[in-house]
Design an enzyme around this catalytic site. Structure first.
Site, PDB file in Angstrom:
ATOM      1  N   GLY A 101       4.349  -5.742  -4.558  1.00  0.00           N
ATOM      2  CA  GLY A 101       3.902  -5.425  -3.201  1.00  0.00           C
ATOM      3  C   GLY A 101       4.536  -4.182  -2.609  1.00  0.00           C
ATOM      4  N   ASP A 146      -1.037 -10.197  -0.202  1.00  0.00           N
ATOM      5  CA  ASP A 146       0.174  -9.369  -0.277  1.00  0.00           C
ATOM      6  C   ASP A 146       0.663  -8.986   1.118  1.00  0.00           C
ATOM      7  OD1 ASP A 146      -0.297  -9.391  -2.970  1.00  0.00           O
ATOM      8  OD2 ASP A 146      -0.031  -7.239  -3.250  1.00  0.00           O
TER       9      ASP A 146
HETATM   10  O1  PMV Z   1      -0.782  -6.817  -8.169  1.00  0.00           O
HETATM   11  P1  PMV Z   1      -0.464  -7.386  -6.854  1.00  0.00           P
HETATM   12  O2  PMV Z   1       0.870  -7.961  -6.740  1.00  0.00           O
HETATM   13  O3  PMV Z   1      -0.817  -6.499  -5.725  1.00  0.00           O
HETATM   14  O4  PMV Z   1      -1.313  -8.729  -6.701  1.00  0.00           O
HETATM   15  C1  PMV Z   1      -2.672  -8.732  -6.619  1.00  0.00           C
HETATM   16  C2  PMV Z   1      -3.144 -10.131  -6.465  1.00  0.00           C
HETATM   17  C3  PMV Z   1      -4.609 -10.282  -6.818  1.00  0.00           C
HETATM   18  O5  PMV Z   1      -4.933 -11.647  -6.548  1.00  0.00           O
HETATM   19  C4  PMV Z   1      -4.830  -9.994  -8.300  1.00  0.00           C
HETATM   20  C5  PMV Z   1      -5.493  -9.367  -6.001  1.00  0.00           C
HETATM   21  C6  PMV Z   1      -5.577  -9.726  -4.543  1.00  0.00           C
HETATM   22  O6  PMV Z   1      -6.064  -8.884  -3.796  1.00  0.00           O
HETATM   23  O7  PMV Z   1      -5.214 -10.855  -4.144  1.00  0.00           O
END
Ligand code: PMV
Length: 309
Positions: A101, A146
């Site tokens: 994040g 996030d």
């Molecule tokens: O890659 P990160 O930590 O930004 O996580 C994304 C999480 C997903 O579920 C893959 C995408 C989302 O928008 O929730």
């Protein structure tokens, strides 16, 4: 004026959360992005300096399309303030493009620092909406999990657009976070899952539903502190993410190493294909799991506790 925001990790439900299923995420308060403002000479305008990123410097006037310039402008517009003559210096301990994040934390810290220097009060609900708008520039169709966990900085049960509830954790749990060192694009992983979904609707829907059920179960297990079963849910969630094609050899190696070394469960966390994995560990196996992760190729291992704030 200084401000900060934490990193985050997704405990359960990544990818499925994009399709409206629930997810669980927690802040990592020990890893933070920080922003500090200082006044400059009159007429110089607003400059954002990214200290950990080759001292990159963004001027609001010259780089208005940069996501952080857009973030600053959104904040200024929301409090009806003209462009101030300030430098905002941004620093961050959070690895970039690794599922922790970093982008949302930097945006949150920047907006908070700006609001605080302007003497404007900024409710977390409003801040969260603005950070989400900036996340859309980075990721296309983010679920919002996030920015929400980063802005509110507490363990959350989240469902896209509708629900955000804090989780009362029955017993604090310890996580080790293993960084593969492979940077991976969440946007690409999300779009590949979309293609899989479009080409195999019923098989993919079945897996997404299974992830959704695991999230519901894990929420209850977290609330009662049932760590052994929680670990098993993590392993099942990882297998479903493998099916969705978002794991990678590096992530699988770290997950296997953690479990072999005594973790109660482990899974990839975030967009996948690289980035980070998490392992649920009992206090007496922290050291052996940390060593196993490092020998299996982790470039960093972070430790965090999930507990009710
Ligand atoms: O890659 P990160 O930590 O930004 O996580 C994304 C999480 C997903 O579920 C893959 C995408 C989302 O928008 O929730």
């Amino acid at each position: 004026m200084d401000a900060s925001a934490p990193a985050k990790t997704i405990l359960f439900g990544e990818h499925a959360v994009v399709y409206g299923y629930p997810g669980i995420a927690t802040p990592i308060s020990s890893l933070r992005a920080r922003a500090a403002t200082r006044p400059e000479t009159m007429g110089s305008g607003l400059r954002i300096v990214l200290q950990d990123m080759q001292e990159q410097s963004i001027r609001l006037r010259e780089n208005p399309e940069h996501p952080l310039a857009i973030a600053a402008q959104l904040l200024l517009d929301s409090v009806s303030a003209p462009e101030p003559d300030w430098t905002i210096t941004v620093t961050s301990d959070i690895p970039i493009a690794s599922g922790l994040g970093s982008g949302a934390a930097v945006t949150t810290a920047l907006m908070r620092a700006l609001a605080s220097a302007l003497g404007a009060s900024l409710a977390n609900e409003h801040l969260n909406e603005m950070v989400y708008a900036v996340e859309k520039i980075h990721h296309g169709t983010p679920s919002g999990i996030d920015n929400t966990v980063i802005v509110f900085e507490k363990p959350l049960y989240f469902r896209r657009g509708t629900v955000m509830e804090s989780i009362q954790v029955g017993k604090p749990i310890t996580l080790l976070i293993g960084d593969t060192g492979v940077s991976a694009s969440t946007r690409v992983a999300v779009s590949d899952v979309r293609q899989l979904f479009n080409s195999q609707v019923s098989a993919t829907t079945q897996r997404l539903e299974e992830i959704g059920s695991l999230v519901e179960r894990s929420r209850q297990l977290l609330q009662v502190g049932a760590v052994i079963k929680l670990g098993q849910c993590m392993i099942q969630n990882h297998q479903l993410l493998q099916w969705l094609t978002v794991s990678s050899p590096e992530l699988d190696r770290l997950v296997d190493a953690a479990v072999t070394a005594g973790a109660l469960g482990a899974k990839l966390s975030g967009g996948g294909r690289g980035g980070n994995m998490i392992a649920l560990v009992q206090p007496d196996s922290v050291q052996s799991v940390r060593e196993a992760l490092l020998s299996a190729g982790a470039v960093h291992v972070f430790q965090t506790k999930v507990e009710t704030c």
